[in-house]
Write a protein that holds these residues in place. Structure first.
Motif, PDB file in Angstrom:
ATOM      1  N   ARG A  44       0.837  -1.215   0.000  1.00 53.87           N
ATOM      2  CA  ARG A  44       0.000   0.000   0.000  1.00 53.87           C
ATOM      3  C   ARG A  44       0.866   1.257   0.000  1.00 53.87           C
ATOM      4  NH1 ARG A  44      -3.199  -2.928   3.755  1.00 53.87           N
ATOM      5  NH2 ARG A  44      -2.246  -1.778   5.494  1.00 53.87           N
ATOM      6  N   ALA A  45       1.948   1.242   0.781  1.00 51.72           N
ATOM      7  CA  ALA A  45       2.848   2.401   0.797  1.00 51.72           C
ATOM      8  C   ALA A  45       3.493   2.607  -0.575  1.00 51.72           C
ATOM      9  CB  ALA A  45       3.924   2.216   1.869  1.00 51.72           C
ATOM     10  N   THR A  60       3.958   5.782  -5.537  1.00 55.02           N
ATOM     11  CA  THR A  60       4.236   5.784  -6.982  1.00 55.02           C
ATOM     12  C   THR A  60       3.010   6.022  -7.841  1.00 55.02           C
ATOM     13  OG1 THR A  60       3.945   3.374  -7.072  1.00 55.02           O
ATOM     14  CG2 THR A  60       6.174   4.222  -6.670  1.00 55.02           C
ATOM     15  N   GLY A  61       1.799   5.757  -7.319  1.00 51.87           N
ATOM     16  CA  GLY A  61       0.603   5.875  -8.142  1.00 51.87           C
ATOM     17  C   GLY A  61       0.451   4.743  -9.129  1.00 51.87           C
ATOM     18  N   GLU A 121       8.016   3.253 -14.582  1.00 53.59           N
ATOM     19  CA  GLU A 121       9.467   3.158 -14.532  1.00 53.59           C
ATOM     20  C   GLU A 121       9.983   3.503 -13.135  1.00 53.59           C
ATOM     21  OE1 GLU A 121      13.316   2.477 -16.158  1.00 53.59           O
ATOM     22  OE2 GLU A 121      11.264   1.902 -16.708  1.00 53.59           O
ATOM     23  N   ILE A 122       9.382   4.528 -12.478  1.00 50.86           N
ATOM     24  CA  ILE A 122       9.777   4.869 -11.106  1.00 50.86           C
ATOM     25  C   ILE A 122       9.507   3.688 -10.170  1.00 50.86           C
ATOM     26  CG2 ILE A 122       9.201   6.345  -9.134  1.00 50.86           C
ATOM     27  CD1 ILE A 122       8.715   8.607 -11.164  1.00 50.86           C
ATOM     28  N   ALA A 123       8.328   3.062 -10.323  1.00 55.19           N
ATOM     29  CA  ALA A 123       7.995   1.914  -9.469  1.00 55.19           C
ATOM     30  C   ALA A 123       8.936   0.750  -9.724  1.00 55.19           C
ATOM     31  CB  ALA A 123       6.550   1.492  -9.719  1.00 55.19           C
ATOM     32  N   HIS A 169      10.291  -1.383   4.111  1.00 55.03           N
ATOM     33  CA  HIS A 169       9.284  -0.913   5.073  1.00 55.03           C
ATOM     34  C   HIS A 169       8.812   0.456   4.583  1.00 55.03           C
ATOM     35  CE1 HIS A 169      12.409   1.722   6.788  1.00 55.03           C
ATOM     36  NE2 HIS A 169      13.205   0.651   6.710  1.00 55.03           N
ATOM     37  N   PRO A 170       7.660   0.939   5.066  1.00 61.36           N
ATOM     38  CA  PRO A 170       7.062   2.159   4.494  1.00 61.36           C
ATOM     39  C   PRO A 170       7.992   3.359   4.451  1.00 61.36           C
ATOM     40  CG  PRO A 170       5.478   1.043   5.891  1.00 61.36           C
ATOM     41  CD  PRO A 170       6.765   0.287   6.035  1.00 61.36           C
TER      42      PRO A 170
END
Length: 518
Positions: free
Chosen positions: A232-233, A238-239, A262-264, A278-279
């Motif tokens: 979830r975090a 990242t959306g 790409e960021i994710a 971790h978050p």
């Protein structure tokens, strides 16, 4: 020997007297020399003053003679000017007298011509009245013979002439178009083929899904985290939607935005490699990855401009060029498409004698309206033109960007070049892909558009919608009407539909005669 006081006094007095007499004699001699020197100085001064006087008199005479000469010359010139002026005045008087005589003569001739014209008008009116009477008698005779009124006959004649003229006009248009195709089409094909042959690019299909490979299912649990807090975090930061299913050694990243995916992907790669998931760590890594991607976008834009030889581009436009790498249109990578269009434009502009640098610049920026940070409700061509104007691009570049989809009027020759090269790049087989439903709908709309015309019996969209065959009824549509129908359908497709490349419209008219032998 001893001298007496008297002798001493006498001697002293004689000495004194001798001194006085000597002083007087010396003084007298000095005065005489001074007097003589004074006289000599006076004489020299008189001689010099006389010479100076003579010199000044000569100078004054020369000046006088010079002034007199100049005065005589000025008087002579004025006299000549006065004489010339008098001659011109006399000539003008003579010319004016001649013009007055000529005007008087022409006035008399005009008066005579007016009288003759008046007589001719009277004769013309008389003849016109006679002709009208004769015409009316002829009309009455024709109406009796034909049994039709003159207005009805005139209307029927106009309709027949109009139909004949329309047929001839369509034939004339066809001849002109055929002639134009023979001359212009050959050269245009040569330029287009040369441009395509000299540009070779790979075709890249971008999807909206990225698959991230991991080693073992244990890592899936660590990515999900306790009660799903890690995943979830990661999705919130990242959306991107992260799909963890039964697929072995793989996690699916789903998002319409390629930059977010790409960021994710990069953030996941760093988290998995580091092992600390971790978050708080997720947010830190995602933030660093965003900055790295932004720097990479700017570097891609600069490298693209250097490769294409496009210099002096505004930094914001350079950044948008870099963002094109993570944007696709109909499955075609936008940066690759823009580079291809830029090279095609440069080649075509060189063949046509235009500036290839301006054409290449416009080709690179023509789809810049597809990658702004904010996306207003404007067509991408208009938005790209406004961005180019904002960042001080040349007017011909701005017009080419805005006109490559006909949103604005084309003002320069660069605009049709951009439009053609954009169509060439997008229409290559395999360059773009469409959703099946959209593709089927476009073909059905194409057939329905032609089927709405009178006399059309059947329509078939073939060659992936790049050709429309229209079968018409021979009893309702003539050969001349078939040409007119093909032109009308092509114009309506052009104005009402959106399609890649071009659509060829072929109207087929045939007559069949069938008989049975029993």
């Amino acid at each position: 020997m001893n001298l007496s006081v008297l002798e001493i006094s006498f001697i002293s007095g004689a000495l004194i007297l001798g001194l006085i007499i000597g002083f007087i004699i010396a003084n007298s001699r000095i005065n005489k020399g001074a007097q003589k020197e004074k006289e000599n100085i006076i004489k020299e001064a008189e001689v010099k003053s006389e010479a100076l006087k003579q010199e000044k008199i000569l100078q004054a005479k020369e000046k006088f003679l010079q002034l007199r000469s100049e005065h005589d010359k000025s008087v002579h010139e004025k006299n000549q000017h006065i004489a010339q002026t008098e001659n011109r005045i006399k000539q003008k008087d003579t010319d004016l007298s001649k013009k007055i005589e000529e005007f008087t003569r022409k006035e008399k001739e005009v008066e005579v011509q007016k009288q003759q014209a008046s007589l001719q008008v009277d004769i013309y009116k008389q003849r016109n009245e006679e002709a009208d009477k004769l015409h009316r008698r002829q009309l009455e005779m024709l109406e009796k013979v034909s049994g039709m009124k003159a207005d009805d006959a005139k209307a029927q004649l106009v309709e027949s002439v109009k139909a004949e003229a329309k047929t001839q006009a369509m034939s004339y248009i066809k001849d002109i178009m055929d002639e134009a195709k023979l001359t212009a089409n050959k050269e245009a094909k040569r330029i287009v083929i040369q441009s395509i042959q000299r540009v070779a690019t790979e075709t890249a299909i971008e999807n909206s899904v990225t698959v991230f490979h991991i080693e073992g299912d244990e890592m899936k649990g660590r990515i999900i985290g306790r009660e799903g807090r890690n995943i979830r975090a990661l999705e919130a930061a990242t959306g991107v939607e992260i799909i963890v299913d039964d697929t072995p050694d793989a996690i699916t990243l789903s998002c319409f935005d390629s930059i977010r995916r790409e960021i994710a992907r990069l953030a996941l790669h760093q988290l998995v490699g580091d092992g600390r998931i971790h978050p708080a760590r997720i947010e830190e890594v995602v933030e660093k990855t965003k900055k790295m991607i932004e720097e990479e976008i700017i570097e891609i834009g600069k490298r693209t401009c250097i490769d294409l030889g496009v210099h002096g581009l505004h930094p914001e436009l350079t950044r948008m060029v870099g963002r094109m790498k993570y944007r696709s249109s109909y499955g075609q990578n936008l940066l690759q498409h823009s580079r291809e269009v830029a090279n095609l434009c440069a080649i075509m502009a060189s063949e046509m004698g235009l500036n290839p640098k301006v054409a290449k610049r416009a080709g690179l920026l023509h789809d810049i309206g597809k990658v702004p940070d904010d996306e207003p409700e404007l067509p991408h061509a208009i938005l790209g033109m406004k961005l180019a104007e904002k960042y001080k691009e040349k007017p011909e570049v701005c017009n080419a960007i805005g006109a490559h989809h006909d949103e604005v009027e084309m003002n320069t020759l660069y605009a049709p070049i951009i439009q053609v090269c954009d169509a060439i790049s997008g229409a290559r087989p395999g360059a773009r892909r469409e959703v099946a439903e959209q593709y089927m709908k476009r073909l059905k709309d194409l057939e329905a558009l032609a089927l709405a015309y009178e006399g059309v019996e059947k329509t078939y969209a073939i060659q992936a919608g790049r050709e429309l065959r229209v079968i018409v009824t021979s009893e309702k549509v003539t050969d001349a009407k078939a040409e007119e129908l093909a032109f009308a359908i092509s114009q309506k497709i052009q104005t009402e539909m959106t399609y890649p490349g071009q659509v060829k419209v072929t109207v087929i008219r045939e007559t069949r005669s069938t008989a049975y032998a029993k």
